[in-house]
Design an enzyme around this catalytic site. Structure first.
Site, mmCIF file in Angstrom:
data_model
loop_
_atom_site.group_PDB
_atom_site.id
_atom_site.type_symbol
_atom_site.label_atom_id
_atom_site.label_comp_id
_atom_site.label_asym_id
_atom_site.label_seq_id
_atom_site.Cartn_x
_atom_site.Cartn_y
_atom_site.Cartn_z
ATOM 1 N N CYS A 119 43.831 46.099 49.724
ATOM 2 C CA CYS A 119 44.682 44.952 49.366
ATOM 3 C C CYS A 119 45.544 44.471 50.531
ATOM 4 O O CYS A 119 46.137 43.392 50.463
ATOM 5 C CB CYS A 119 45.548 45.285 48.156
ATOM 6 S SG CYS A 119 44.563 45.619 46.694
ATOM 7 N N HIS A 261 52.060 40.792 48.245
ATOM 8 C CA HIS A 261 50.812 41.098 47.547
ATOM 9 C C HIS A 261 51.056 41.043 46.035
ATOM 10 O O HIS A 261 52.000 41.651 45.528
ATOM 11 C CB HIS A 261 50.313 42.483 47.967
ATOM 12 C CG HIS A 261 49.136 42.950 47.169
ATOM 13 N ND1 HIS A 261 48.058 42.145 46.904
ATOM 14 C CD2 HIS A 261 48.881 44.134 46.558
ATOM 15 C CE1 HIS A 261 47.191 42.814 46.169
ATOM 16 N NE2 HIS A 261 47.660 44.015 45.938
ATOM 17 N N ASN A 291 45.575 40.671 40.109
ATOM 18 C CA ASN A 291 45.566 41.260 41.444
ATOM 19 C C ASN A 291 44.181 41.022 42.058
ATOM 20 O O ASN A 291 43.195 41.615 41.631
ATOM 21 C CB ASN A 291 45.858 42.761 41.321
ATOM 22 C CG ASN A 291 45.849 43.487 42.651
ATOM 23 O OD1 ASN A 291 45.364 42.965 43.652
ATOM 24 N ND2 ASN A 291 46.376 44.701 42.658
#
Ligand code: UT7
Length: 336
Positions: A119, A261, A291
């Site tokens: 990520c 993020h 996400n």
């Protein structure tokens, strides 16, 4: 680790932005028909309302090509000196996905490779693109964050299926000056491999080697230890933000828009509290996309309603563990 102080070599300037989400949407209510979960649990624990997923037969490269095409259009250019694809869901474990993406964009022959930082991958991709420019290897670089986590999630794992969605975002970086809008940097990048087991896919790599006999099916799925990852995410991004602010000579008050993020809205709230940053400066699109791993930051940039001249801080965190942050003054971009 801190890298690339401004003033050394040419700058990498953000010149175009494009994104792509697959059309299929899965709402929390739809997930709750398959799994022991509820819209209420997912919304209160994560802030997520829905996620986009690719259809069987599609793959990460498709997302990457669509986002890359839009970024090139936004930058008004039809060529690039290099293509970097940040992904943890490559089309195949070998070869990298980037060469095929480059070819499908009509960019054959140039350097094209994948970056794996889960990520945190997009910020690592930006740093890589900036490095290629400052080393004189390329004058402009297409950096794409693309992930299709729906293809690696255990269908029975309500926690990961509640969070992750598919998508892609891309930027064009061009060679420029450090004091112009869009110039990236400094960067703060870091990792902690002692905690690599917190986020992983056990099989499919050299550790659980191919024997010709399939590994346990569950070993091919993505696993995440949610609670410790949550704590590490808040800790590591807070520290990284302070380091990159120090290098840039900015304070928290200088941040007009904070693009973190999009893993969990409670993580973004915790970051705002720790940094003493007003929540209205925090960009969040997690309700709509979930996400999206390496695509998370560019999708948030596109949805953030950023205005030219605003001072923007990007910070990301993911498996590895790996984290990275950078800053820029938002440029005047043409929509992709
Ligand atoms: O993107 C890369 C980095 N990733 C992250 O930053 C993610 C960080 N972690 C998180 O966002 C959160 O830890 C999760 C959203 C993954 C989990 O939320 P949590 O509040 O930490 O829940 P938990 O794992 O502590 O589980 C609490 C309870 C458990 O039930 P019991 O054992 O207390 O009965 C879970 O089984 O919630 C249960 N649970 C669920 N219940 C309904 C876990 N997932 C679900 C679900 N629906 N989807």
């Amino acid at each position: 680790m801190s890298t690339s102080p401004p003033g050394q070599g040419p700058a990498a300037v953000l010149a175009g932005l494009g994104t792509w989400l697959p059309p299929k949407v899965v709402s929390n209510h739809e997930l709750a028909r398959e799994l022991d979960t509820s819209d209420e649990w997912i919304r209160t624990r994560t802030g997520i309302g829905q996620r986009h997923v690719i259809e069987p037969g599609s793959a990460t490269s498709w997302l990457a090509v669509e986002a890359g095409r839009r970024a090139l259009k936004s930058a008004q250019c039809d060529e690039a000196g290099a293509v970097v694809v940040a992904t943890s869901t490559p089309d195949r474990p070998c070869p990298a996905t980037a060469p095929e993406v480059a070819s499908r964009l009509g960019l054959s022959g140039i350097p094209a490779f994948d970056v794996g930082a889960v990520c945190a991958g997009f910020v690592y991709g930006l740093a890589t693109g900036a490095g290629l420019i400052s080393a004189g290897i390329a004058d402009n670089v297409l950096v794409i964050g693309a992930d299709a986590f729906s293809t690696i999630l255990n269908p029975g794992d309500r926690t990961t299926r509640a969070i992750f969605g598919d998508g892609a975002g891309a930027v064009v970086l061009r060679r420029g000056e450090h004091d112009e809008p869009g110039a990236l940097g400094p960067f703060d990048l870091g990792s902690d491999g002692e905690l690599s087991d917190l986020i992983m896919i056990p099989a499919g790599g050299s550790r659980q080697r191919a024997t010709g006999t399939p590994a346990s099916p569950a070993d091919h799925y993505f696993t995440m230890s949610g609670k410790p990852v949550f704590m590490q995410a808040v800790l590591r991004m807070t520290e990284s933000v302070h380091r990159v602010l120090g290098q840039a000579g900015w304070t928290v008050d200088d941040i007009d828009r904070f693009v973190g993020h999009q893993a969990n809205s409670r993580i973004l709230t915790a970051l705002a509290e720790r940094l003493e940053l007003p929540e209205n400066r925090i960009v969040s699109n997690i309700e709509r996309v979930g996400n999206t791993a390496a695509a998370s930051i560019p999708l948030a940039l596109a949805d953030g309603g950023l205005r030219p001249g605003e001072r923007v801080l990007l910070t990301s965190f993911g498996g590895g563990l790996a984290w990275g942050s950078t800053v820029l003054r938002w440029p005047d971009l043409i929509p992709g």
